[in-house]
Design an enzyme around this catalytic site. Structure first.
Site, short mmCIF file in Angstrom:
data_model
loop_
_atom_site.label_atom_id
_atom_site.label_comp_id
_atom_site.label_asym_id
_atom_site.label_seq_id
_atom_site.Cartn_x
_atom_site.Cartn_y
_atom_site.Cartn_z
N CYS A 19 0.78 -1.21 0.00
CA CYS A 19 0.00 0.00 0.00
C CYS A 19 0.82 1.26 0.00
CB CYS A 19 -0.85 0.02 1.26
SG CYS A 19 -1.53 -1.57 1.62
N ASN A 250 0.72 -0.27 5.84
CA ASN A 250 1.55 -0.57 4.69
C ASN A 250 2.53 -1.64 5.13
OD1 ASN A 250 3.35 -0.67 2.60
ND2 ASN A 250 4.22 1.36 2.95
N GLY A 251 2.37 -2.81 4.59
CA GLY A 251 3.25 -3.90 4.99
C GLY A 251 2.47 -5.19 5.05
N MET A 495 24.17 -29.30 -2.95
CA MET A 495 23.41 -29.88 -4.05
C MET A 495 21.93 -29.93 -3.65
SD MET A 495 25.91 -30.36 -6.18
CE MET A 495 25.23 -31.22 -7.57
N GLU A 909 25.09 -15.27 -8.65
CA GLU A 909 25.22 -14.01 -7.95
C GLU A 909 26.67 -13.62 -7.72
OE1 GLU A 909 23.79 -14.11 -3.57
OE2 GLU A 909 24.27 -12.05 -4.07
N LYS A 960 17.14 -23.25 -0.46
CA LYS A 960 17.09 -22.55 0.82
C LYS A 960 16.31 -21.26 0.71
CE LYS A 960 21.73 -20.92 -0.23
NZ LYS A 960 23.02 -20.49 0.23
N CYS A 1125 30.16 -33.67 -12.82
CA CYS A 1125 29.77 -33.71 -11.40
C CYS A 1125 29.29 -35.11 -11.05
CB CYS A 1125 28.66 -32.71 -11.13
SG CYS A 1125 27.83 -32.92 -9.56
N CYS A 1131 30.18 -29.31 -2.07
CA CYS A 1131 30.42 -28.00 -2.67
C CYS A 1131 30.82 -26.98 -1.60
CB CYS A 1131 29.17 -27.48 -3.37
SG CYS A 1131 28.34 -28.71 -4.35
N CYS A 1136 35.78 -30.33 -4.09
CA CYS A 1136 35.19 -31.07 -5.20
C CYS A 1136 36.28 -31.78 -6.00
CB CYS A 1136 34.43 -30.10 -6.11
SG CYS A 1136 33.72 -30.90 -7.55
#
Lengths: 1502, 488
Positions: A19, A250-251, A495, A909, A960, A1125, A1131, A1136
Site C-alpha cells: 500500500c 503498509n506492509g 546440491m 550471484e 534454501k 559432477c 560444494c 570437489c
C-alpha cells in the site's frame, strides 16, 4: 460480494496487499477543506508504488479518514443533530437489493436500540457511479450514512463507543450468519463520534469524484488519513479498502494466523463489567477471511474497549525490539515484558498510521522494514507518508524533516496540538502500573527453579529398541545430532534434494516430513537473525492466560524459558516445581499398538478428554509425554498430539488456560521443533536426543565437552535453527511464531488435516490417519521383531543426505549418473534413452509428483513437423551458479555451451569478469546471457547489467528459500574478488532479504531500476514454489516482470542448512500449476514468460512442465553432471574432486567437462521433448504451453500411500474467455519513455559523445525514479566499465528525488540534489558522484534532519557520495567500494559492507557494522556513545592516527564541505586538531587481515 | 565423516610383498602388514561421497565409506561391525576379490582409488586378532531345517544367514574338507587355509552342521534330502571345466589347471597319497588361459621350481589404463598383473594353441600356436581370425589348461528335475532364487555360472532371504537393493 473462489491450486486466502499510506494534520487544529485535497494528492504522488490490474481501470481500493464534519452534516441532514461529539456517524455499505437492504437496516437499528442508543436518521450518500471501473461497479454496495445519538447527554465517550461497538458487532454477526444472498455487502467502514471514513474500490483521484461530499468546499477537517491499496490479485473488495476504523497499514503481518488463533483463544477468558453478558455476543472478535490489516484493526478495536489508549494498544501489538536492548529504560522494558505475557507481537513489515480522532500517529515495525517519512512545517502542518516530496512545501517553510524509526511511534496529540515524542508517550504509558514490581513478584525464570535430582525411568525399553520405534537412522545420529552437539550449529549440506517427498516414499516417514515450511518472498522480507540478532527473541512464557480486560499482576504469573528447547534436567525442574501458581500435569501420548488405527483415534480423543479434565483441576502446564512407550504402547506422533491438543482445546474453549510442553523421543531435526512450536508447543524436551548424546559422547571430536555441555550445544543449535526457520518467513520472535502454523502440508488428506491440523493448507490430498498409523506400526514391528539377525546394523542407514543402497531412493544414483555421463561424452542417444528411462519410469519407485502423470489424448504427427531442436533449446537455460560457488572452468564451460546453441547461461550471484563480455577469437562466447541480481549484489554494476540479455532477480532459491548465503574469506581469491568488486580474502555475505525489497512495490521499483539499467534485457523474477506463489506471481506480473521463474524446492545449492534443503518449499509441479492458473485467471499470463526449474532431468520433465504452463526451462544439476559432477555433495567444503565446485587450483585442473557435453545433453532433452510433442500432436512449444488436458494420472501406479493423492487441482483448467492467452504474447509496458533521463540525454550529447564537460539544471520530483540508470546504461554501452572522465556531466536538481536516485550511476556523472531524496539512493553506484544538500533557502539544521531515505548505496561498487543531512536505516548496506560522507544515520549502518569508506559525522543508530567484513568507517563520536551502538563482533574500533587515514578522512570531509557547504563539516575542519581525536576508525578484523595478506603477496610478486 | 582433505594429502598405499626370491620358497601368504597409522591415512582418503559409487560397484553393497571412516577414526570394532553387516566373509574377499569397488571409486576418476580391499582385509584381521569375531547363536530356533549343498562361498554365506534366521542348517560337501574352490582352487600363498578353518569353526559354533565327503546325488540320495529338510539350497558351483579339443590333448603332460591346483593344495595341507604327483619341477610349463586360475598355476609352478613358465591368452593384450568404451564407474577389462605374474612368467596375447606335440610314448613335448586377431563388427559377436604365416612351435613338458568353467555338473539338476539354461546353469531368478521345484533354491556359480567370490557370497545372502521367506512367510534377513552397477 464477488470473491475469487478457491479453484485448482489457487487459494484466495493467500492474497497479499501492499500500500501507499499517509496522513496530514493541522497541529493548530485548523480545519480546512484543503487538507482533504492535500491528503489525496499524497496518494496520487505514490501511484508508482502500486500496480495496474489487467483492465487498467479498477483500483484495488482507496479511502480517506477525516474528522466528522459536523457543520456539513448539520447543513445536509434532513433531521436534527445534537452537538458535535454527541452522536456517531458512519457510511454503511448495504445490499444492492432493496428488500435485503431493508432487512439489514432493520437488524442494525434493532441492535442499536437494544444498546440504548438512538437512531437519529439515515442520509443517502451522494455518489457518482460513472467513475467506477467494471469490477468495482459489480461489487458496489448501496451506501447510506447512519447517525446515532448517545443514550443520554451524560453518557461518556467511552461508554458511547462501547455501545456502538457492541451494536455493530452484533449486527455484523447476525447479518453474516443469515443466509441473505447479499449479506456480505453489509459493512461499516467506521462508526465513531470523532471520525468518518470514505472508501471504496476506487483509484485515488476518483475518491472525491465518487463521494460527492468530499468535493463540497464546506467539508472541513483537521486531519486526514489516506490509504491506497494494491493487492497482488485483481479481485479486491470494497470492504477491504483502507483505512480501517482506527488504522491503515503498509506492509504485511506475517504472524497473522497465529495472532488470530490466539485472539480466538483469549475470547474464552474475556469478561468485562462494561460489556456484561454482551461480551459473548461480539465474538469472534476477528472476523474470518479478512485481510491482515482488517484483522489487526479488529484486534485494536477490542483492546480499545478494554480501556487502553490507542498508543498503548499499538505498543502492545507492535512492541519495539526490547528483549536485547540494554539501553531501554527499565519502566518501558517492564511494560513490554509484562505485555509479552498477554499478547504476542503482530509481527511483520508494518508502517501503521493510526488515529482515533484525538491522536493521530504512526508506528513502525521493530525492524524498520517500511519507509515512513514526515515533515513538520512552520505553518504547523504535519505530513507523513511512505515517501518524501509527496506534497510540495516551500523549503523555507520546513520546520524539520524526520523519519519513523524502527519500533518507534510518531504521535500528534490533536487536543494539545503538539507532537509528543516517542520517549515521552511511551514513558507515560509504561508508568501507569508497577509492571516491574509485578514481574519480579510473579514471573518465574526457569533458571531460578532449584534442581534436586533426576528421576529414574523404570521399565524403559533399551535405547536400541526405542531408537527403532522412533525411526532413528544412523544418519540422524551421525549427520544431524552429533554435529549439533559438537558445534552447536546446524549442519550444512549442498546440491539439491532428489529423494521422494514423504507421501511418495516407500520408507515409513515421520509425520513431520509431510509438512513444508513456508517462507517469505516478495510480499515481505525474510530476516537476518544472525546479523540483526537484536530484533529477535526465542524466549517464551508458560502458564495460564488471563482476561485481557484486566490489567493486573496475574498476567505475569508465568514461567519464563529463554530457550524453550530444554534438557531433561530442566523438564524435571518444571515437573517437581512447588508453586501454587503452577500445576503441571503429565499426559501420556501413546496408544495400544494392537488396536491399530482405531487405537490411535481413540487415544487422541482420550487425550483431549484427559487434558480437559486436568484443566478443570487447575492444571496450567500440560506435558505431553511418550516416555511410556513399551511393547504394548506405541507413541502417538508428538506433532499430531500437540496440534490436536492445541486446536481441540481451542474448540472447547480451554486452550488459553494451559501451556503445552512436549517430552518426546521423536524430535531430532530443527524442522521437527519448528513444527511443534508452530502447532502450539511452548517447550520441548527431546529426551531421546539427550540420551543419544550421553551414549555417544565419546564420539565427539572435542574430548573436553561434557555431556551437559553437549546437550546445551544441541539445544542452542536447535534454538538458532528455529530462529532461522522463523526468519525465513519474516518473523522475529518465537512468541509470535508459536501456534502460527506456517506450514503447508503435502500428502495428507483434507479430512485428516481439517480434524488434526485445521487451517493448514493441503492441496493434493494423500494419506490419512490410517496410513500414518501403518507407518508407526512398521517401525514398531521392526523394533519388536521376533528374531534379531546377527551382524545386522542396529539402525537403518538413512540415506537422505548421502546415497546408500538400502537408504532412501535418489533420482541421481550411480546408475543414472553413469548413464548420463556416458551418453553425453560419447554422444550416444541409446545410452541417453537408458538414462531417461531410469529417471522417468517411476512405476516401481515413486519419486516425484510428475512421476504420477502419464500423457494422454494422443494426436500423433510426424516428428518432422515438430519445430527443430535448435529452436527448442533457445528456451533452455542453465541454473544460476556463481563463479565462486563453482570454478571458472565449470562456469565458462556452461556459458560457452549455452551460447553455442542460443540458450542462456546464468552468471549466478557473483558478477562476471568483463573480459567475458567479448567473444573469443574462435567464436565462442563466455558471456552469461542471464545476469543475476541477488541479495548480495556482488559485481552488479551498470556495465554488468548492460551486457545481459536477461536480468534475474533472485527472490528465493529452491534449496534454501528465505535464506542468504556466505562465501567465506579463504574462497575469495583475487580473481573472484575482482568479478565481485570486493576485496580478496574478505568473506562475503548474501543477506536473506534483498534490502531493497521488503514488499511488492519495492520489487516493482527494482524491476524499474534494472529495466532502466538495460532496456533491452528481460527482467526475470525467480520465485520458489509454495502455497500462494500464484498470487505472488500475479503481483510480480503486475510489477512488470518480463519473466517469472518458478523453482522447485529441490534445486541445488553450494551450501545450505540441511533443514532448508529438505523441508522448505514445494515441488515445482504445484507452484507452476498455481502460477499458471492464477495468471490465466487474472488475464495476466500473456504479459509474462513463465519459466520453471528444479531437478529437471529429462525431456519428459520438460514436457510436463510445459503442459502445466512453463515455456522456458532451467537445468542446473543435470548439466553439471554432464560436465563431470558426481554428486559429491561437498560444494561447501571446497574439495570437489572433479574440479567443479572448488577454487583449489589443483582440483580445478581435474575438470574434464567440455561444452559439447552440455550441448549433447540439451540436444537429447530437446529430442526427447520433440518425440513427446509429436505423439501429443504439438508442432511448437507455444501450442503446448498449459494444455493440461494432455496429462492424466498414471493409474497403473499402486502404492498404498500415493493412492490417496488427488492430482486434479494441478490439472485444473481455469475457465476463461476464449481468447485468453495461455502463453507469452505481448511485452510489458515498462513506461520508461517518461523517464527524466531521456530529457537529459537529449541535452547532453556533447558530454556523452564528445566527453565535453556539461552542466545542466533540472527540477525533480518523487515520481522521477531511478534517475541515472538509463543515462549510465548509454554510457556503459559506449565506454564499458570505465565510463566517462570525472565530472564530465554535472546535473543540478531541485526538489525531492524519487527512489533509487543515482542507481547504477557510472563514472563521469555528478548528480546534485538540492532538496532531499527517497530510499535506495545510489543503489549499485558504479562510479558516479552523488551530492544531496539542503536547499540554500532552507533554515533547517542539516545534521538534525532526514535528507535521504533508507538503504542508501546498497551494493555500490564505486563512486563518491556527499549527504548534507541524516540518512535512514541501513546506510551503505553491502557497499563494496563507494566513499560516502553523511551527517547521521539510522540503525544497521554499514551492514554487510565489504569495501569502500563511510564517514559518519553525526548520530549512529543501533547495530552498526553487523556483518561488516570489509571497508572502513570513520565515526565522529562527539558524545562518546558509538561503542554502544556498534555490533562489535569482528570489528576493531581504533583512534584515527595513521597518516594515511587522517589524510583520507580529512580529504573526504573537505570534499563534503566543498560539495554541500555543510556547516558541520566546516566546524570540524575549522577545529581539526581538536575534533580529530573524536573520530573512531571502524576496521573489520577480516579486512585488516586481508590487507596484511595482500601486502605480503604484493611483496612476493614484486 | 572421513578427513575432508585426506585425498589431497595422502597417496594411495597398499600392502607390499615379500621379495620374490623369498616368497616362492614356500606357500605362505607374503604380504607385509601396514602400520595402523598408514591404514588410517588410507581410510582418510575416502571422500565420503554424496553418491559412493564403490558401494554400488560392490556386489555385496559393502558400506565402504562408513567403514573407511571408522578406520580413519581408529574404531576398528565398529568398522568390523559395519563390514560384517553386508559381508559374511571379508577375509576371503579382502584377499581375493578383484575389487570392482575400487574401479568404481570416485577418487579413481582422476587419481588412484582408495585402497578399499586392503582396508577391508585389515579390518577383519584386526577383528579376528582382537577376538571380536565369535559365534553369535540365534536367540530362537525355528523348527525348520535347511540343507545347503556345497561349501564354497555361496553355500557358506547362505548357511550362515539361514542359521542366523534360526533355521537348523546342514551343509553337504563332497570333498573331505569344507571350502570348495576356496580350499581346493586358491593356492595357499593367496589364502592360507587356516583362514577358512577359523571361520568354519565360528560357523560350527553358531550351530551349522557340516557333512563332508557327502556327495549329494552320489553317496547322499536326493530323496533323503528332500524328506529330511524343509528347504534345499544348491550351491555346488560351476565345476565343469572347459577343455581344448585339439590334436594331442590326450598326451601325458596336458592337465587341467584345477587338477594341478587341487592336488597342490592337498599336498600343502599334508596329504601324501596320490596316484600320480603333478609337479612342474624342472619342467617347461605352458599355462593356457590368462585369467586368475592361470595366474595361480604360474605362482604354483614357480614354487614347484619350474624351468620356465609361459602363459598364453587368446584375447588381445588389454591396455593398462581404462579403455574408452568402458568408462568409469564400470568394470574395465584392462591388463592386470598379479603377484604371481611378477614371480616369473612370459605372457603372450592373441595366441591360439593349434596342436600338442608328443613323443612316441605319448609324452607331451611341445605345442604349435598361431597368432590371432579379433575382428569387431557393430552388432555382431567378435570374430577370431588366424593370421597367416604365424605358426610357431614351442617346447614344453607340462601344459596347464586354465580355460574357465562351462557350468555346473548335471547330476543334481537331473536327479531333482530342475530346469537349466543353455549354459546348464540351474534356472532361478534373483527375485526368488527358487528353482522350478518349490523348496529347492540355488545360488552362486551354480545359478549364474562362473563368477567372483564376492558374487557368490552376495548370491548366498540374497538366496537365504528368500529361503527364509519361503519357510516363514516373511524374512528379516537383509537384502541388498538392485543398484548394482551394470557391466558394459
Amino acid at each position: 460480494m464477488i470473491m475469487m473462489k478457491k479453484q485448482g491450486m489457487y487459494l484466495p486466502e493467500f492474497e497479499h496487499e501492499n500500500c501507499g499510506a499517509g496522513f496530514i494534520c493541522s497541529l493548530k487544529g485548523t480545519k480546512s477543506n484543503n487538507i482533504i485535497h492535500k491528503a489525496l494528492e499524497i496518494l496520487e504522488k505514490l501511484d508508482h508504488r502500486g500496480a495496474v490490474s489487467s483492465d487498467g481501470k479498477t483500483g484495488d481500493g482507496a479511502g480517506i479518514l477525516i474528522d466528522i464534519p459536523h457543520d456539513f452534516f448539520v447543513k445536509n441532514c434532513s433531521f436534527k443533530l445534537p452537538k458535535a461529539g454527541d452522536y456517531a456517524v458512519s457510511n454503511v455499505f448495504l445490499p444492492k437489493k432493496e428488500n435485503q437492504r431493508n432487512y439489514c437496516i432493520d437488524i442494525f437499528e434493532k441492535f442499536i436500540q437494544e444498546m440504548g442508543l438512538n437512531v437519529l436518521g439515515w442520509r443517502d450518500v451522494p455518489v457518482d457511479v460513472s467513475v467506477l471501473g467494471e469490477i468495482a461497479a459489480v461489487t458496489e454496495p448501496h451506501i447510506k450514512q447512519i447517525f446515532i445519538g448517545k443514550s443520554n447527554t451524560k453518557q461518556d465517550n467511552f461508554q458511547f463507543n462501547l455501545k456502538l461497538y457492541v451494536a455493530r458487532k452484533k449486527a455484523e454477526h447476525n447479518i453474516y450468519s443469515s443466509k441473505l444472498s447479499e449479506s456480505s455487502f453489509f459493512y461499516l467502514p467506521s462508526l465513531s463520534p470523532k471520525t468518518i471514513i470514505y472508501k471504496g474500490l476506487l483509484i485515488p483521484e476518483d475518491i472525491k469524484l465518487y463521494y460527492k461530499d468530499l468535493k463540497d468546499p464546506t467539508l472541513v477537517t483537521r486531519l486526514a488519513l489516506v490509504h491506497q491499496r494494491f493487492s497482488t490479485n485483481t479481485f479486491p473488495t470494497w470492504d477491504l479498502a483502507q483505512p480501517f476504523r482506527y488504522m491503515c497499514h503498509n506492509g504485511e503481518i506475517n504472524t497473522l494466523r497465529g495472532n488470530i488463533s490466539r485472539m480466538y483463544s483469549r475470547e474464552e477468558l474475556m469478561e468485562s463489567d462494561w460489556f456484561g453478558p454482551h461480551i459473548k455476543e461480539i465474538l469472534p472478535i476477528v472476523l474470518p477471511k479478512k485481510s491482515d490489516s482488517a484483522s489487526m484493526d479488529m484486534a485494536v478495536e477490542l483492546l480499545l474497549m478494554t480501556g487502553r489508549s490507542l498508543p498503548e494498544v499499538m505498543m502492545m501489538l507492535i512492541p519495539e525490539a526490547w528483549e536485547k536492548n540494554d539501553d531501554m529504560p527499565d519502566t518501558k522494558k517492564a511494560f513490554y515484558e509484562y505485555n509479552s505475557c498477554l499478547m504476542e507481537p503482530w509481527d511483520g513489515p508494518a508502517s501503521i498510521p493510526f488515529t482515533d480522532g484525538n491522536y493521530i500517529g504512526a508506528v513502525l515495525d521493530r525492524n524498520g522494514l517500511r519507509p515512513s517519512r514526515y515533515s513538520v512545517t512552520k505553518d504547523d502542518y504535519v505530513i507523513m507518508s511512505s515517501e518524501t516530496g509527496v506534497i510540495d512545501i516551500n523549503p523555507n517553510n520546513i520546520e524539520y524533516h524526520g523519519r519513523l524509526e524502527p519500533g518507534k511511534m510518531f504521535l500528534v496529540d490533536m487536543n494539545q496540538g503538539r507532537i509528543v515524542n516517542d520517549e515521552e508517550i511511551k514513558e507515560h504509558i509504561a508508568s501507569q502500573h508497577p509492571y516491574r514490581k509485578w514481574l519480579n513478584k510473579n514471573l518465574v525464570p526457569l533458571k531460578s527453579i532449584p534442581y534436586n535430582d533426576c528421576p529414574v525411568f523404570f521399565n524403559q525399553e533399551t535405547l536400541q529398541k526405542r531408537l527403532t520405534i522412533f525411526g532413528y537412522t544412523q544418519e540422524d545420529i551421525n549427520t544431524i545430532i552429533l554435529p549439533m552437539a559438537q558445534n552447536s550449529k546446524e549442519p550444512i549440506g549442498s546440491m539439491g534434494s532428489d529423494t521422494p517427498i514423504a507421501v511418495l516414499s516407500e520408507r515409513p516417514q515421520l509425520l513431520y516430513n509431510y509438512f513444508k515450511q513456508l517462507f517469505a518472498q516478495v510480499t515481505n522480507p525474510p530476516l537476518d537473525g544472525i546479523r540483526e540478532e537484536l530484533i529477535t527473541d526465542i524466549s517464551l512464557t508458560l502458564g495460564s492466560d488471563f482476561n485481557i480486560f484486566d490489567i493486573n499482576e496475574k498476567h505475569c504469573k508465568k514461567l519464563k524459558i529463554n530457550n524453550p528447547v530444554i534438557s531433561k534436567q530442566d523438564l524435571d525442574k518444571i515437573k517437581s516445581y512447588k508453586n501454587p501458581d503452577f500445576k503441571v500435569t503429565s499426559l501420556p501420548i501413546t496408544y495400544k499398538i494392537e488396536k491399530g488405527h482405531n487405537g490411535l483415534v481413540n487415544a487422541l480423543e482420550h487425550l483431549i478428554h484427559e487434558a480437559s479434565v486436568a484443566i478443570d483441576q487447575e492444571t496450567n502446564i500440560i506435558i505431553l509425554s511418550d516416555r511410556d512407550v513399551d511393547k504394548d504402547n506405541a507413541p502417538i506422533p508428538a506433532l499430531l498430539a500437540c496440534s490436536y491438543i492445541n486446536n481441540g482445546l481451542q474448540k472447547s474453549g480451554k486452550r488459553s488456560k494451559i501451556s503445552v510442553i512436549i517430552e518426546s523421543a521423536e524430535p531430532r531435526e530443527v524442522h521437527h521443533f519448528a513444527l511443534l512450536f508452530g502447532y502450539g508447543a511452548s517447550a520441548i524436551n527431546p529426551y531421546m536426543v539427550n540420551e543419544i548424546i550421553e551414549d555417544r559422547i565419546n564420539d565427539l571430536n572435542t574430548s573436553s565437552v561434557s555431556t551437559e555441555e553437549a546437550i546445551q550445544n544441541y539445544n542452542k543449535a536447535v534454538g538458532k535453527g528455529i530462529l532461522k526457520v522463523m526468519n525465513k518467513i519474516g518473523i522475529s520472535t518465537l512468541n509470535s511464531y508459536r501456534g502460527s502454523q506456517l506450514f503447508e502440508c503435502i500428502g495428507i488428506n483434507t479430512k485428516t488435516v481439517n480434524k488434526y491440523f485445521p487451517n493448514t493448507v493441503t492441496r493434493i490430498q494423500g494419506v490419512g490417519l490410517l496410513e500414518i498409523e501403518q507407518e508407526i506400526n512398521k517401525r514398531y514391528s521392526k523394533a519388536y521383531q521376533e528374531q534379531n539377525i546377527a551382524a545386522e546394523l542396529e539402525l537403518e542407514v538413512g540415506g537422505q543426505y548421502r546415497w546408500r543402497r538400502n537408504g532412501e531412493y535418489h533420482l541421481f544414483n550411480p546408475l543414472t549418473i553413469a548413464k548420463l555421463q556416458e551418453s553425453v561424452r560419447s554422444n550416444k542417444p541409446k545410452t541417453y534413452k537408458e538414462y531417461s528411462e531410469l529417471v522417468n519410469d517411476q512405476t516401481k519407485k515413486l519419486m516425484t509428483i510428475r512421476g504420477l502423470f502419464e500423457f494422454t489424448n494422443y494426436d500423433p504427427i510426424s516428428i518432422d513437423e515438430v519445430e527443430p531442436w535448435t529452436e527448442i533449446v533457445k528456451r533452455f537455460k542453465t541454473g544460476a551458479m556463481s563463479y565462486g560457488s563453482i570454478s571458472k572452468e565449470a562456469h565458462e564451460n556452461l556459458a560457452i555451451a549455452m551460447n553455442r546453441i542460443g540458450g542462456k547461461s546464468n552468471s549466478g550471484e557473483g558478477g562476471e569478469d568483463q573480459e567475458r563480455f567479448y567473444k573469443d577469437v574462435n567464436g565462442d562466447w563466455k558471456n552469461s546471457a542471464i545476469k543475476q541480481v541477488a541479495s548480495g549484489r556482488f559485481g552488479v554494476t551498470s556495465n554488468y547489467l548492460t551486457n545481459a540479455s536477461e536480468i534475474q532477480i533472485k527472490m528465493a532459491q529452491g534449496a534454501k528459500p528465505g535464506e542468504g548465503g556466505q562465501l567465506p574469506g579463504p574462497k575469495v581469491n583475487p580473481s573472484i574478488a575482482k568479478t565481485r568488486n570486493s576485496t580478496p580474502y574478505v568473506g562475503l555475505i548474501s543477506p536473506p532479504p534483498h534490502h531493497d525489497i521488503y514488499s511488492i512495490e519495492d520489487l516493482s521499483q527494482l524491476i524499474y531500476d534494472l529495466k532502466s539499467a538495460n532496456r533491452e534485457a528481460r527482467i526475470n523474477v525467480k520465485l520458489v514454489s509454495e502455497v500462494g506463489v500464484g498470487t505472488v506471481a500475479a503481483g510480480v506480473a503486475k510489477a512488470k516482470a518480463d519473466v517469472i521463474l518458478i523453482s522447485g524446492h529441490d534445486g541445488g545449492t553450494g551450501a545450505s542448512p540441511l533443514t532448508s534443503l529438505k523441508h522448505a518449499g514445494l515441488p515445482w509441479e504445484l507452484g507452476l500449476a498455481e502460477a499458471q492458473q492464477t495468471l490465466v485467471m487474472n488475464n495476466l499470463r500473456n504479459r509474462v514468460v513463465l519459466e520453471c526449474d528444479g531437478q529437471m532431468k529429462t525431456g519428459r520433465d520438460v514436457a510436463i512442465a510445459c503442459l502445466l504452463g512453463a515455456e522456458e526451462f532451467g537445468f542446473a544439476t543435470a548439466p553439471l553432471v554432464a560436465s563431470g559432477c558426481i554428486m559429491m555433495r561437498v560444494c561447501h567444503l571446497n574439495t570437489c574432486p572433479v574440479g567443479i565446485a572448488t577454487q583449489n587450483p589443483e582440483l580445478r585442473k581435474k575438470f574434464e567437462g567440455k561444452p559439447e557435453h552440455v550441448v549433447n545433453f540439451m540436444y537429447f532433452i530437446a529430442q526427447e521433448l520433440r518425440e513427446i510433442m509429436a505423439q501429443l500432436g504439438f508442432r511448437t512449444v507455444n501450442e503446448m504451453v498449459g494444455q493440461v488436458h494432455k496429462l492424466d494420472r498414471n493409474n497403473t501406479i499402486e502404492h498404498y500411500k500415493a493412492l490417496g493423492i488427488d492430482l486434479s487441482p494441478i490439472l485444473h483448467q481455469v475457465i476463461v474467455p476464449k481468447d485468453t492467452k495461455l502463453y507469452h504474447t505481448e511485452n510489458q509496458d515498462h513506461q520508461l519513455d517518461q523517464s527524466l533521463d531521456f530529457d537529459i540525454i537529449s541535452k547532453a550529447h556533447p558530454a556523452l559523445f564528445r566527453k565535453e564537460k556539461t552542466v545542466l539544471d533540472f527540477n525533480i520530483t518523487n515520481r522521477n525514479r531511478a534517475f541515472g540508470a538509463i543515462l549510465s546504461n548509454e554510457i556503459s554501452k559506449i565506454y564499458g566499465a570505465q565510463g566517462l572522465p570525472e565530472n564530465t556531466l554535472k546535473i543540478n536538481f531541485t526538489g525531492s528525488a524519487g527512489q533509487s536516485f543515482g542507481a547504477f550511476a557510472t563514472y563521469g556523472l555528478t548528480l546534485v540534489v538540492s532538496g532531499n531524496t527517497n530510499d535506495y539512493l545510489g543503489k549499485g553506484l558504479s562510479g558516479a558522484k552523488l551530492i544531496v544538500k539542503v536547499p540554500d533557502e532552507a533554515t533547517i539544521i542539516p545534521e538534525q534532519n532526514i535528507i535521504i531515505g533508507n538503504v542508501a548505496l546498497y551494493g555500490a561498487t564505486a563512486g563518491e557520495v556527499y549527504i548534507n543531512g541524516m540518512a535512514g536505516e541501513r546506510f551503505c548496506v553491502r557497499n563494496s567500494g563507494a566513499k560516502a560522507v553523511v551527517e547521521g544515520i539510522g540503525d544497521h549502518g554499514c551492514e554487510y559492507m565489504t569495501g569502500g569508506i563511510a564517514v559518519i559525522l553525526g548520530e549512529v543508530g543501533r547495530n552498526f557494522g553487523a556483518g561488516m567484513s570489509g571497508g572502513i568507517a570513520f565515526i565522529y563520536d562527539k558524545n562518546n556513545t558509538f561503542k554502544k551502538q556498534c555490533n562489535t563482533e569482528g570489528l576493531n574500533l581504533d583512534p584515527v592516527i595513521e597518516q594515511d587515514d587522517v589524510q583520507n578522512l580529512k580529504d573526504l570531509i573537505e570534499n563534503h564541505y566543498n560539495a554541500t557547504l555543510s556547516p558541520l563539516a566546516q566546524r570540524i575542519l575549522e577545529k581539526w586538531e581538536v575534533e580529530l581525536p573524536k573520530f573512531i576508525k571502524v576496521l573489520p578484523e577480516e579486512y585488516k587481515q586481508a590487507l596484511i595478506r595482500l601486502e605480503a603477496e604484493n611483496l612476493i610478486t614484486k | 565423516m572421513g578427513k575432508i582433505t585426506g585425498f589431497l594429502e595422502y597417496p594411495r598405499e597398499v600392502e607390499t610383498y615379500k621379495p620374490v626370491e623369498k616368497r616362492v620358497k614356500n606357500y605362505k601368504e607374503f604380504t607385509i602388514p601396514m602400520e595402523e597409522n598408514a591404514l588410517k591415512n588410507q581410510g582418510a582418503r575416502c571422500m565420503d561421497c554424496g553418491i559412493p559409487f564403490c558401494h554400488s560397484g560392490c556386489p555385496l553393497g559393502n558400506l565402504i565409506p562408513d567403514f573407511n571412516d571408522m578406520v580413519f577414526k581408529g574404531k576398528w570394532k565398529e568398522a568390523a561391525h559395519i563390514l560384517h553387516s553386508t559381508n559374511n566373509f571379508p577375509e576371503f574377499t579382502g584377499r581375493l576379490c578383484p575389487a570392482p569397488c575400487e574401479e568404481a571409486c570416485v577418487l579413481g576418476i582422476n587419481e588412484d582409488p582408495v585402497s578399499i580391499e586392503n582396508i577391508e582385509k585389515n579390518i577383519v584381521e584386526v577383528a579376528f586378532k582382537e577376538g571380536w569375531i565369535t559365534a553369535q547363536i540365534p536367540q530362537q530356533r525355528t523348527d525348520k531345517t535347511v540343507a545347503v549343498i556345497g561349501s564354497g562361498p555361496a553355500g557358506l554365506a547362505a548357511a550362515q544367514q539361514l542359521n542366523r534366521a534360526g533355521h537348523l542348517v546342514t551343509v553337504f560337501e563332497r570333498d573331505s574338507k569344507v571350502g570348495g574352490l576356496l580350499r581346493y582352487g586358491i593356492p595357499d600363498f593367496k589364502l592360507e587355509k587356516q583362514i577358512i578353518d577359523r571361520r568354519i569353526k565360528v560357523l560350527e559354533e553358531e550351530g551349522i552342521t557340516f557333512k563332508t565327503n557327502a556327495h549329494v546325488g552320489e553317496n547322499v540320495s536326493v530323496e533323503t534330502l528332500k524328506s529330511d529338510f524343509d528347504a534345499i539350497v544348491l550351491c555346488g558351483g560351476a565345476t565343469v571345466r572347459r577343455s581344448i579339443p585339439i590334436k594331442g590333448a590326450h598326451l601325458k603332460g596336458v592337465h587341467q589347471a584345477m587338477d594341478f591346483l587341487k592336488q597342490n593344495n592337498e599336498r600343502v595341507d599334508g596329504q601324501t597319497k596320490f596316484d600320480k604327483v603333478l609337479t612342474a619341477k624342472d619342467k617347461n610349463v605352458i599355462v593356457i588361459g590368462g585369467g586368475d586360475t592361470g595366474s595361480d598355476c604360474i605362482g604354483t609352478s614357480n614354487r614347484h621350481g619350474a624351468k620356465s613358465v609361459t602363459n598364453f591368452e587368446i584375447l588381445s593384450k588389454p591396455t593398462t589404463g581404462r579403455p574408452a568404451n568402458q568408462p568409469w564407474p564400470y568394470w574395465p577389462m584392462r591388463l592386470r598383473t598379479s603377484s604371481s605374474h611378477k614371480e616369473g612368467v612370459e605372457r603372450f596375447f592373441s595366441i591360439s594353441t593349434k596342436e600338442f606335440l608328443g613323443d612316441k610314448n605319448g609324452n607331451l613335448k611341445g605345442l604349435i600356436t598361431v597368432e590371432v586377431e579379433w575382428v569387431f563388427k557393430e552388432g555382431e559377436r567378435p570374430q577370431l581370425k588366424e593370421l597367416p604365416n604365424t605358426e610357431k612351435q614351442w617346447d614344453c613338458d607340462l601344459v596347464l589348461l586354465a580355460l574357465g568353467f562351462i557350468g555346473p555338473e548335471s547330476t543334481l539338476a537331473e536327479q531333482l528335475g530342475l530346469e537349466t539354461d543353455f549354459r546348464t546353469n540351474i534356472k532361478a531368478t534373483t527375485n526368488s532364487y527358487m528353482t522350478n521345484v518349490p523348496g529347492i533354491f540355488t545360488a552362486g556359480d551354480m545359478r549364474r555360472g562362473q563368477s567372483l567370490i564376492v558374487w557368490a557370497i552376495s548370491e548366498g545372502r540374497q538366496a537365504a532371504h528368500y529361503v527364509d521367506e519361503y519357510l516363514m512367510g516373511r524374512s528379516n534377513l537383509p537384502l541388498k537393493d538392485d543398484n548394482d552397477l551394470p557391466r558394459v
